[in-house]
Motif scaffolding. Structure first.
Motif, PDB file in Angstrom:
ATOM      1  N   PHE A  78      45.590  43.106  42.590  1.00  0.00           N
ATOM      2  CA  PHE A  78      44.890  43.635  41.417  1.00  0.00           C
ATOM      3  C   PHE A  78      45.853  44.281  40.419  1.00  0.00           C
ATOM      4  O   PHE A  78      45.474  44.549  39.276  1.00  0.00           O
ATOM      5  CB  PHE A  78      43.812  44.650  41.841  1.00  0.00           C
ATOM      6  N   ARG A  80      48.127  43.090  38.660  1.00  0.00           N
ATOM      7  CA  ARG A  80      48.272  42.339  37.408  1.00  0.00           C
ATOM      8  C   ARG A  80      47.010  42.395  36.576  1.00  0.00           C
ATOM      9  O   ARG A  80      47.033  42.137  35.371  1.00  0.00           O
ATOM     10  CB  ARG A  80      48.685  40.901  37.702  1.00  0.00           C
ATOM     11  N   CYS A  81      45.867  42.745  37.177  1.00  0.00           N
ATOM     12  CA  CYS A  81      44.606  42.839  36.439  1.00  0.00           C
ATOM     13  C   CYS A  81      44.550  44.131  35.630  1.00  0.00           C
ATOM     14  O   CYS A  81      43.838  44.223  34.633  1.00  0.00           O
ATOM     15  CB  CYS A  81      43.424  42.798  37.404  1.00  0.00           C
ATOM     16  N   CYS A  84      44.736  44.667  31.814  1.00  0.00           N
ATOM     17  CA  CYS A  84      43.598  44.512  30.901  1.00  0.00           C
ATOM     18  C   CYS A  84      42.360  45.279  31.348  1.00  0.00           C
ATOM     19  O   CYS A  84      41.437  45.485  30.571  1.00  0.00           O
ATOM     20  CB  CYS A  84      43.220  43.039  30.774  1.00  0.00           C
ATOM     21  N   HIS A  85      42.296  45.646  32.634  1.00  0.00           N
ATOM     22  CA  HIS A  85      41.077  46.262  33.167  1.00  0.00           C
ATOM     23  C   HIS A  85      41.343  47.658  33.733  1.00  0.00           C
ATOM     24  O   HIS A  85      42.396  47.919  34.295  1.00  0.00           O
ATOM     25  CB  HIS A  85      40.507  45.405  34.312  1.00  0.00           C
ATOM     26  N   THR A  95      41.769  45.216  27.019  1.00  0.00           N
ATOM     27  CA  THR A  95      41.578  43.821  26.623  1.00  0.00           C
ATOM     28  C   THR A  95      40.362  43.265  27.348  1.00  0.00           C
ATOM     29  O   THR A  95      39.568  42.521  26.778  1.00  0.00           O
ATOM     30  CB  THR A  95      42.833  43.007  26.979  1.00  0.00           C
ATOM     31  N   GLY A  96      40.205  43.660  28.618  1.00  0.00           N
ATOM     32  CA  GLY A  96      39.024  43.265  29.391  1.00  0.00           C
ATOM     33  C   GLY A  96      38.136  44.460  29.613  1.00  0.00           C
ATOM     34  O   GLY A  96      38.567  45.609  29.438  1.00  0.00           O
ATOM     35  N   PRO A  97      36.867  44.249  30.039  1.00  0.00           N
ATOM     36  CA  PRO A  97      35.935  45.363  30.232  1.00  0.00           C
ATOM     37  C   PRO A  97      36.278  46.194  31.466  1.00  0.00           C
ATOM     38  O   PRO A  97      36.980  45.739  32.351  1.00  0.00           O
ATOM     39  CB  PRO A  97      34.585  44.655  30.404  1.00  0.00           C
ATOM     40  N   LEU A  99      35.869  47.617  35.034  1.00  0.00           N
ATOM     41  CA  LEU A  99      35.313  46.893  36.182  1.00  0.00           C
ATOM     42  C   LEU A  99      34.776  47.821  37.261  1.00  0.00           C
ATOM     43  O   LEU A  99      34.635  47.424  38.410  1.00  0.00           O
ATOM     44  CB  LEU A  99      36.388  45.970  36.786  1.00  0.00           C
ATOM     45  N   VAL A 102      32.261  46.673  40.070  1.00  0.00           N
ATOM     46  CA  VAL A 102      32.177  45.203  40.135  1.00  0.00           C
ATOM     47  C   VAL A 102      32.778  44.748  41.450  1.00  0.00           C
ATOM     48  O   VAL A 102      33.868  45.153  41.789  1.00  0.00           O
ATOM     49  CB  VAL A 102      32.941  44.554  38.946  1.00  0.00           C
TER      50      VAL A 102
HETATM   51  C1  HEC Z   1      44.971  39.239  29.850  1.00  0.00           C
HETATM   52  C2  HEC Z   1      43.948  40.188  30.109  1.00  0.00           C
HETATM   53  C3  HEC Z   1      43.189  40.099  31.417  1.00  0.00           C
HETATM   54  C4  HEC Z   1      43.722  40.089  32.681  1.00  0.00           C
HETATM   55  C5  HEC Z   1      45.182  40.124  33.107  1.00  0.00           C
HETATM   56  C6  HEC Z   1      42.582  40.064  33.578  1.00  0.00           C
HETATM   57  N1  HEC Z   1      41.420  40.032  32.853  1.00  0.00           N
HETATM   58 FE1  HEC Z   1      39.545  40.075  33.649  1.00  0.00          FE
HETATM   59  N2  HEC Z   1      38.761  39.977  31.782  1.00  0.00           N
HETATM   60  C7  HEC Z   1      39.496  39.974  30.615  1.00  0.00           C
HETATM   61  C8  HEC Z   1      38.581  39.854  29.493  1.00  0.00           C
HETATM   62  C9  HEC Z   1      38.978  39.780  28.018  1.00  0.00           C
HETATM   63  C10 HEC Z   1      37.283  39.793  30.038  1.00  0.00           C
HETATM   64  C11 HEC Z   1      35.974  39.648  29.293  1.00  0.00           C
HETATM   65  C12 HEC Z   1      35.675  38.163  29.162  1.00  0.00           C
HETATM   66  C13 HEC Z   1      34.338  37.913  28.514  1.00  0.00           C
HETATM   67  O1  HEC Z   1      33.511  38.820  28.461  1.00  0.00           O
HETATM   68  O2  HEC Z   1      34.136  36.769  28.069  1.00  0.00           O
HETATM   69  C14 HEC Z   1      37.435  39.875  31.481  1.00  0.00           C
HETATM   70  C15 HEC Z   1      36.376  39.877  32.366  1.00  0.00           C
HETATM   71  C16 HEC Z   1      36.500  40.059  33.708  1.00  0.00           C
HETATM   72  C17 HEC Z   1      35.390  40.195  34.621  1.00  0.00           C
HETATM   73  C18 HEC Z   1      33.932  40.160  34.235  1.00  0.00           C
HETATM   74  C19 HEC Z   1      33.481  41.567  33.927  1.00  0.00           C
HETATM   75  C20 HEC Z   1      32.043  41.642  33.473  1.00  0.00           C
HETATM   76  O3  HEC Z   1      31.471  42.735  33.552  1.00  0.00           O
HETATM   77  O4  HEC Z   1      31.507  40.615  33.004  1.00  0.00           O
HETATM   78  C21 HEC Z   1      35.908  40.361  35.861  1.00  0.00           C
HETATM   79  C22 HEC Z   1      35.131  40.563  37.160  1.00  0.00           C
HETATM   80  C23 HEC Z   1      37.346  40.332  35.730  1.00  0.00           C
HETATM   81  N3  HEC Z   1      37.675  40.137  34.411  1.00  0.00           N
HETATM   82  C24 HEC Z   1      38.227  40.441  36.769  1.00  0.00           C
HETATM   83  C25 HEC Z   1      39.594  40.328  36.655  1.00  0.00           C
HETATM   84  C26 HEC Z   1      40.508  40.290  37.781  1.00  0.00           C
HETATM   85  C27 HEC Z   1      40.082  40.389  39.237  1.00  0.00           C
HETATM   86  C28 HEC Z   1      41.765  40.155  37.257  1.00  0.00           C
HETATM   87  C29 HEC Z   1      43.099  40.035  37.996  1.00  0.00           C
HETATM   88  C30 HEC Z   1      43.176  38.966  38.962  1.00  0.00           C
HETATM   89  C31 HEC Z   1      41.643  40.112  35.812  1.00  0.00           C
HETATM   90  N4  HEC Z   1      40.304  40.211  35.494  1.00  0.00           N
HETATM   91  C32 HEC Z   1      42.693  40.017  34.948  1.00  0.00           C
HETATM   92  C33 HEC Z   1      40.868  40.077  30.488  1.00  0.00           C
HETATM   93  C34 HEC Z   1      41.752  40.066  31.547  1.00  0.00           C
END
Ligand code: HEC
Length: 102
Positions: A78, A80-81, A84-85, A95-97, A99, A102
């Motif tokens: 996680f 690397r996640c 953005c999260h 960048t991402g919502p 979590l 979740v």
């Molecule tokens: C480069 C940025 C970035 C990285 C790195 C990233 N995400 Fe995301 N993630 C996003 C974005 C932007 C969204 C929203 C996408 C959308 O709503 O269409 C998202 C959405 C999500 C969601 C859905 C959340 C929701 O409430 O709908 C999950 C679960 C998630 N990511 C998990 C992860 C996980 C696990 C990792 C690592 C393996 C990760 N993300 C890495 C940018 C990122």
């Protein structure tokens, strides 16, 4: 009159261009030979499902999967996640919502 040869020049330029293109085509096809492959398509060496490949059982049996789960490996994955999260309650949306839960 000077306008008399105007269309001759334009047509001459067009013909000259077409001729030059033909010459380039002929010369390049003489230099570079392209051979059609004997067998069309691209072979993907994937295991044959009919030949008894291991079946994935869905839904996953969490009772057997969870006891062998490695939390540290998950935290490392996680990392690397986090770029953005956020996962804390009410955490900021990057960048991402967020979590949380979740
Ligand atoms: C480069 C940025 C970035 C990285 C790195 C990233 N995400 Fe995301 N993630 C996003 C974005 C932007 C969204 C929203 C996408 C959308 O709503 O269409 C998202 C959405 C999500 C969601 C859905 C959340 C929701 O409430 O709908 C999950 C679960 C998630 N990511 C998990 C992860 C996980 C696990 C990792 C690592 C393996 C990760 N993300 C890495 C940018 C990122």
């Amino acid at each position: 009159m000077s306008g008399d040869l105007k269309w001759n020049k334009i047509m001459g330029a067009c013909l000259g261009t077409a001729f030059a293109i033909l010459v380039v085509q002929q010369v390049s096809s003489a230099v570079y030979h392209t051979k059609a492959p004997e067998k069309m398509g691209y072979f993907v060496d994937a295991p044959d499902e009919a030949a008894g490949a291991a079946e994935v059982v869905l839904p996953i049996d969490w009772g057997t999967v969870l006891p062998t789960a490695d939390v540290a490996a998950g935290q490392a994955a996680f990392a690397r996640c986090v770029a953005c999260h956020t996962v804390n309650a009410g955490g900021a949306t990057g960048t991402g919502p967020n979590l949380h839960g979740v």
